[in-house]
Design a protein around this motif. Structure first.
Motif, mmCIF file in Angstrom:
data_model
loop_
_atom_site.group_PDB
_atom_site.id
_atom_site.type_symbol
_atom_site.label_atom_id
_atom_site.label_comp_id
_atom_site.label_asym_id
_atom_site.label_seq_id
_atom_site.Cartn_x
_atom_site.Cartn_y
_atom_site.Cartn_z
ATOM 1 N N PRO A 62 1.044 -1.379 0.364
ATOM 2 C CA PRO A 62 0.240 0.274 -0.302
ATOM 3 C C PRO A 62 1.034 1.320 -0.458
ATOM 4 O O PRO A 62 1.729 1.424 0.001
ATOM 5 N N ASP A 63 0.240 2.240 0.034
ATOM 6 C CA ASP A 63 1.217 3.463 -0.543
ATOM 7 C C ASP A 63 1.165 4.255 1.120
ATOM 8 O O ASP A 63 0.342 5.570 0.667
ATOM 9 N N VAL A 64 2.600 3.913 1.636
ATOM 10 C CA VAL A 64 2.316 4.419 3.637
ATOM 11 C C VAL A 64 4.150 4.993 2.637
ATOM 12 O O VAL A 64 4.544 4.731 3.519
ATOM 13 N N GLY A 65 4.056 5.657 2.150
ATOM 14 C CA GLY A 65 5.986 6.526 1.626
ATOM 15 C C GLY A 65 6.572 5.298 1.374
ATOM 16 O O GLY A 65 8.250 5.432 2.331
ATOM 17 N N LEU A 66 6.596 4.451 1.300
ATOM 18 C CA LEU A 66 7.524 3.383 1.225
ATOM 19 C C LEU A 66 8.738 3.328 0.392
ATOM 20 O O LEU A 66 9.725 3.519 0.415
ATOM 21 N N LEU A 67 8.636 4.203 -0.674
ATOM 22 C CA LEU A 67 9.029 4.574 -2.271
ATOM 23 C C LEU A 67 10.003 5.821 -2.209
ATOM 24 O O LEU A 67 8.859 6.756 -1.432
ATOM 25 N N GLY A 68 11.092 5.205 -2.355
ATOM 26 C CA GLY A 68 12.079 6.779 -2.043
ATOM 27 C C GLY A 68 11.862 8.278 -3.754
ATOM 28 O O GLY A 68 11.038 7.307 -4.681
ATOM 29 N N GLY A 69 12.603 9.282 -3.580
ATOM 30 C CA GLY A 69 12.467 9.983 -4.994
ATOM 31 C C GLY A 69 13.331 8.976 -6.149
ATOM 32 O O GLY A 69 12.636 9.514 -7.287
ATOM 33 N N ALA A 70 13.711 8.886 -5.724
ATOM 34 C CA ALA A 70 15.083 8.271 -7.316
ATOM 35 C C ALA A 70 14.040 6.792 -7.608
ATOM 36 O O ALA A 70 13.988 7.070 -9.168
ATOM 37 N N GLU A 71 13.087 6.420 -7.473
ATOM 38 C CA GLU A 71 12.343 5.016 -7.493
ATOM 39 C C GLU A 71 10.834 6.065 -8.565
ATOM 40 O O GLU A 71 10.865 4.924 -9.605
#
Length: 300
Positions: A62-71
């Motif tokens: 789910p969308d809970v802040g797991l991805l970073g800006g580069a991804e």
């Protein structure tokens, strides 16, 4: 291929012109290059890179802040290369303080996006239609908006300021934040997750004169309004963030259930369309055209 046909600057100018035309620009969500191609082939004028869908597609989470800006920027780059549509991209919180925002904007601009939105949540953030959100001080977010505006090198790159404060501090606080973000230079304002039609109307009335974003989150907390009603209220950009993801998930679940039950997918082959149809969707005709254009003629 799309990245050989049009320049990012052309797409940014096109999106600005569409926004300025006065009718809502509809931007269906996509989460990878293939879904972006499908949005283009359906005849839309813009595409939205959903953070919710990107997280689900890359991590299965789910969308809970797991991805970073580069991804996120890398996914945006692939989607830009797959179509000729202007891409509106979710840039979450900018992934840090105003200095991080400068880098985020430059990475997204280099990826070719036509617009990006930044939000005022505390990291790790979460989907705007989930509970448990927190927001940073309004002044901190206004500084991020100023940094984003200063960081862009193409003035046609649209900076969208999103506030999630309505669910935390109430609608009046969200409206006040939106005004501060406009003063900081945001091109469009995005009040996330109003929970009634009356609240949506208040957003449109109180922020009249600004270009506004409406998040038509499929199955989310915001009531569903028609395109005609959104036009009456003056919304400039309408995002449909997760419909393609939900449709793809439902279709795959159905196929897998049939395969588990029958032992083959034969009963669904007519609906699936086959490999030839899929390769046309994926651009085999473009590939063949390029092969012909650059055919080795050394022996001629």
């Amino acid at each position: 291929m799309a990245d050989l046909l049009s320049r990012p600057g052309d797409r940014r100018a096109r999106l600005r012109a569409l926004i300025d035309a006065g009718e809502p620009v509809l931007a269906p969500g996509a989460y990878d290059a293939l879904s972006a191609r499908l949005v283009e082939q359906a005849g839309f004028d813009a595409c939205y890179m959903t953070g919710f869908g990107t997280t689900a597609g890359l991590l299965g989470r789910p969308d809970v802040g797991l991805l970073g800006g580069a991804e996120m920027a890398a996914n945006a780059r692939r989607m830009v290369a797959a179509t000729d549509l202007p891409l509106v991209a979710d840039a979450d919180t900018g992934y840090g303080n105003p200095i991080n925002v400068v880098r985020t904007v430059r990475e997204y601009e280099q990826a070719g996006v036509a617009a990006l939105h930044l939000e005022d949540q505390v990291m790790p953030k979460r989907c705007g239609h989930l509970t448990g959100k927190q927001v940073v001080p309004a002044g901190e977010m206004a500084a991020k908006v100023r940094a984003a505006v200063d960081a862009r090198t193409d003035p046609d790159l649209l900076i969208i300021a999103r506030t999630d404060a309505a669910a935390v501090d109430g609608l009046d606080a969200a409206l006040e934040r939106a005004r501060r973000f406009a003063d900081a230079g945001a091109d469009l304002l995005f009040v996330e997750a109003p929970t009634s039609e009356e609240a949506i109307e208040t957003v449109a009335t109180e922020l009249s004169g600004h270009r506004l974003v409406f998040n038509w989150a499929e199955g989310g907390r915001t009531p569903a309004l028609s395109r005609e009603r959104l036009a009456e209220l003056g919304f400039a950009l309408v995002l449909y963030p997760v419909g393609t993801l939900l449709a793809a998930t439902a279709g795959m679940r159905e196929l897998l259930e049939r395969l588990r039950t029958d032992g083959t997918p034969a009963a669904m082959l007519d609906r699936l369309g086959g490999l030839d149809a899929f390769t046309r969707i994926a651009g085999i005709d473009e590939v063949r055209e390029l092969e012909e254009r650059y055919r080795d003629d050394a022996g001629a």
